[in-house]
Design a protein around this motif. Structure first.
Motif, mmCIF file in Angstrom:
data_model
loop_
_atom_site.group_PDB
_atom_site.id
_atom_site.type_symbol
_atom_site.label_atom_id
_atom_site.label_comp_id
_atom_site.label_asym_id
_atom_site.label_seq_id
_atom_site.Cartn_x
_atom_site.Cartn_y
_atom_site.Cartn_z
ATOM 1 N N ARG A 72 0.847 -1.205 0.000
ATOM 2 C CA ARG A 72 0.000 0.000 0.000
ATOM 3 C C ARG A 72 0.877 1.248 0.000
ATOM 4 N NH1 ARG A 72 -5.231 -1.140 2.348
ATOM 5 N NH2 ARG A 72 -5.768 0.938 1.627
ATOM 6 N N ALA A 73 1.871 1.248 -0.894
ATOM 7 C CA ALA A 73 2.819 2.352 -1.016
ATOM 8 C C ALA A 73 3.023 2.661 -2.494
ATOM 9 C CB ALA A 73 4.146 1.985 -0.367
ATOM 10 N N ALA A 74 3.452 3.901 -2.776
ATOM 11 C CA ALA A 74 3.660 4.342 -4.152
ATOM 12 C C ALA A 74 5.019 5.021 -4.284
ATOM 13 C CB ALA A 74 2.546 5.311 -4.561
ATOM 14 N N TRP A 75 5.519 5.056 -5.515
ATOM 15 C CA TRP A 75 6.765 5.757 -5.809
ATOM 16 C C TRP A 75 6.764 6.150 -7.274
ATOM 17 C CZ3 TRP A 75 6.348 0.614 -4.646
ATOM 18 C CH2 TRP A 75 6.752 -0.312 -5.600
ATOM 19 N N GLY A 76 7.633 7.092 -7.624
ATOM 20 C CA GLY A 76 7.750 7.547 -9.001
ATOM 21 C C GLY A 76 8.922 6.877 -9.680
ATOM 22 N N ARG A 77 8.855 6.802 -11.018
ATOM 23 C CA ARG A 77 9.955 6.221 -11.793
ATOM 24 C C ARG A 77 10.058 6.946 -13.126
ATOM 25 N NH1 ARG A 77 9.922 -0.097 -13.378
ATOM 26 N NH2 ARG A 77 8.210 0.572 -14.696
ATOM 27 N N PHE A 78 11.289 7.256 -13.535
ATOM 28 C CA PHE A 78 11.519 7.835 -14.847
ATOM 29 C C PHE A 78 11.434 6.744 -15.899
ATOM 30 C CE2 PHE A 78 13.154 11.939 -13.364
ATOM 31 C CZ PHE A 78 12.727 12.766 -14.406
ATOM 32 N N LYS A 79 10.588 6.943 -16.913
ATOM 33 C CA LYS A 79 10.484 6.023 -18.045
ATOM 34 C C LYS A 79 11.565 6.323 -19.067
ATOM 35 C CE LYS A 79 6.465 6.733 -19.713
ATOM 36 N NZ LYS A 79 5.144 6.684 -20.348
ATOM 37 N N ILE A 80 11.932 7.600 -19.156
ATOM 38 C CA ILE A 80 12.985 8.000 -20.083
ATOM 39 C C ILE A 80 14.326 7.937 -19.354
ATOM 40 C CG2 ILE A 80 11.407 9.519 -21.361
ATOM 41 C CD1 ILE A 80 12.893 11.902 -19.962
ATOM 42 N N GLY A 85 21.267 14.977 -12.441
ATOM 43 C CA GLY A 85 20.657 16.123 -11.787
ATOM 44 C C GLY A 85 19.139 16.140 -11.851
ATOM 45 N N SER A 86 18.557 15.119 -12.466
ATOM 46 C CA SER A 86 17.093 15.034 -12.540
ATOM 47 C C SER A 86 16.547 14.647 -11.174
ATOM 48 C CB SER A 86 16.678 13.993 -13.577
ATOM 49 O OG SER A 86 17.145 14.371 -14.858
ATOM 50 N N LYS A 87 15.259 14.935 -10.968
ATOM 51 C CA LYS A 87 14.665 14.587 -9.677
ATOM 52 C C LYS A 87 13.232 14.123 -9.847
ATOM 53 C CE LYS A 87 13.065 19.212 -8.430
ATOM 54 N NZ LYS A 87 13.133 20.306 -7.476
ATOM 55 N N ILE A 88 12.811 13.321 -8.873
ATOM 56 C CA ILE A 88 11.418 12.880 -8.772
ATOM 57 C C ILE A 88 10.925 13.297 -7.396
ATOM 58 C CG2 ILE A 88 9.813 10.943 -8.696
ATOM 59 C CD1 ILE A 88 11.823 9.348 -10.370
ATOM 60 N N VAL A 89 9.787 13.964 -7.382
ATOM 61 C CA VAL A 89 9.118 14.308 -6.129
ATOM 62 C C VAL A 89 7.894 13.415 -6.026
ATOM 63 C CG1 VAL A 89 7.933 16.106 -4.819
ATOM 64 C CG2 VAL A 89 9.929 16.698 -6.210
ATOM 65 N N ILE A 90 7.816 12.658 -4.937
ATOM 66 C CA ILE A 90 6.653 11.814 -4.668
ATOM 67 C C ILE A 90 5.943 12.397 -3.458
ATOM 68 C CG2 ILE A 90 8.013 10.163 -3.276
ATOM 69 C CD1 ILE A 90 5.067 9.116 -5.463
ATOM 70 N N LYS A 91 4.626 12.529 -3.533
ATOM 71 C CA LYS A 91 3.878 13.096 -2.402
ATOM 72 C C LYS A 91 2.516 12.450 -2.298
ATOM 73 C CE LYS A 91 3.672 17.193 -5.226
ATOM 74 N NZ LYS A 91 3.836 18.626 -5.263
ATOM 75 N N ASN A 92 1.923 12.611 -1.126
ATOM 76 C CA ASN A 92 0.571 12.087 -0.943
ATOM 77 C C ASN A 92 -0.345 13.168 -0.384
ATOM 78 O OD1 ASN A 92 0.875 12.141 1.891
ATOM 79 N ND2 ASN A 92 1.262 9.946 2.043
ATOM 80 N N SER A 93 -1.629 12.848 -0.326
ATOM 81 C CA SER A 93 -2.631 13.829 0.095
ATOM 82 C C SER A 93 -2.587 14.127 1.591
ATOM 83 C CB SER A 93 -4.029 13.352 -0.313
ATOM 84 O OG SER A 93 -4.303 12.070 0.213
ATOM 85 N N GLN A 94 -1.728 13.433 2.351
ATOM 86 C CA GLN A 94 -1.516 13.760 3.763
ATOM 87 C C GLN A 94 -0.403 14.791 3.933
ATOM 88 O OE1 GLN A 94 -0.688 9.824 5.372
ATOM 89 N NE2 GLN A 94 -2.722 9.733 6.284
ATOM 90 N N GLY A 95 0.209 15.210 2.821
ATOM 91 C CA GLY A 95 1.282 16.200 2.874
ATOM 92 C C GLY A 95 2.676 15.620 2.991
ATOM 93 N N LYS A 96 2.815 14.302 2.989
ATOM 94 C CA LYS A 96 4.130 13.667 3.041
ATOM 95 C C LYS A 96 4.771 13.802 1.673
ATOM 96 C CE LYS A 96 5.621 11.534 6.256
ATOM 97 N NZ LYS A 96 6.476 12.037 7.327
#
Length: 138
Positions: A72-80, A85-96
């Motif tokens: 019951r967890a999520a994360w981001g992933r670059f397809k390209i 220096g690239s970044k991924i920001v992962i967030k949820n509706s609880q503000g985390k």
């Protein structure tokens, strides 16, 4: 005593014959919901049942949102293949919220997605300009 010996012998025969399987240690979930916050999905069992539940909505669909039903967890992933220096920001509706920097086809750390929604945004430079691609929430 004879009955106990017969039960033990019978159970041993069932296990040896493959009729009763012992629980696998890898079947246990590494984390669940908020206990997954900030963890690397590759270091947990969460990646084992992960699926892509949303993709980037920008002109270049570069990012996807991955979700593990067992964790019951999520994360981001670059397809390209993202440049250094690239970044991924992962967030949820609880503000985390977590930010992960990398290059290539990298992924972010995880965020709780139990009874909340999560989404991911990727940022990278291409031809001198900043590019941003965000997924819808799941």
């Amino acid at each position: 005593m004879k009955h106990l010996a017969a039960v033990l012998v019978g159970t041993g025969a069932l296990l040896a014959g493959g009729l009763v399987a012992a629980p696998s240690a890898s079947a246990a979930t590494s984390c669940l919901g908020s206990s997954c916050n900030g963890l690397n999905p590759g270091s947990t069992t969460c990646a084992n049942d992960a699926r892509t539940v949303a993709e980037g909505t920008g002109p270049v669909s570069a990012v996807e949102l991955r979700y593990s039903p067992s964790c019951r967890a999520a994360w981001g992933r670059f397809k390209i293949s993202a440049p250094s220096g690239s970044k991924i920001v992962i967030k949820n509706s609880q503000g985390k919220q977590y930010t992960t920097y990398g290059s290539g086809h990298f992924f972010s750390v995880m965020v709780n997605d139990k009874d909340v929604t999560a989404w991911a945004c990727g940022t990278w430079k291409a031809q001198g300009s900043d590019n941003v691609d965000c997924t819808s929430s799941y």
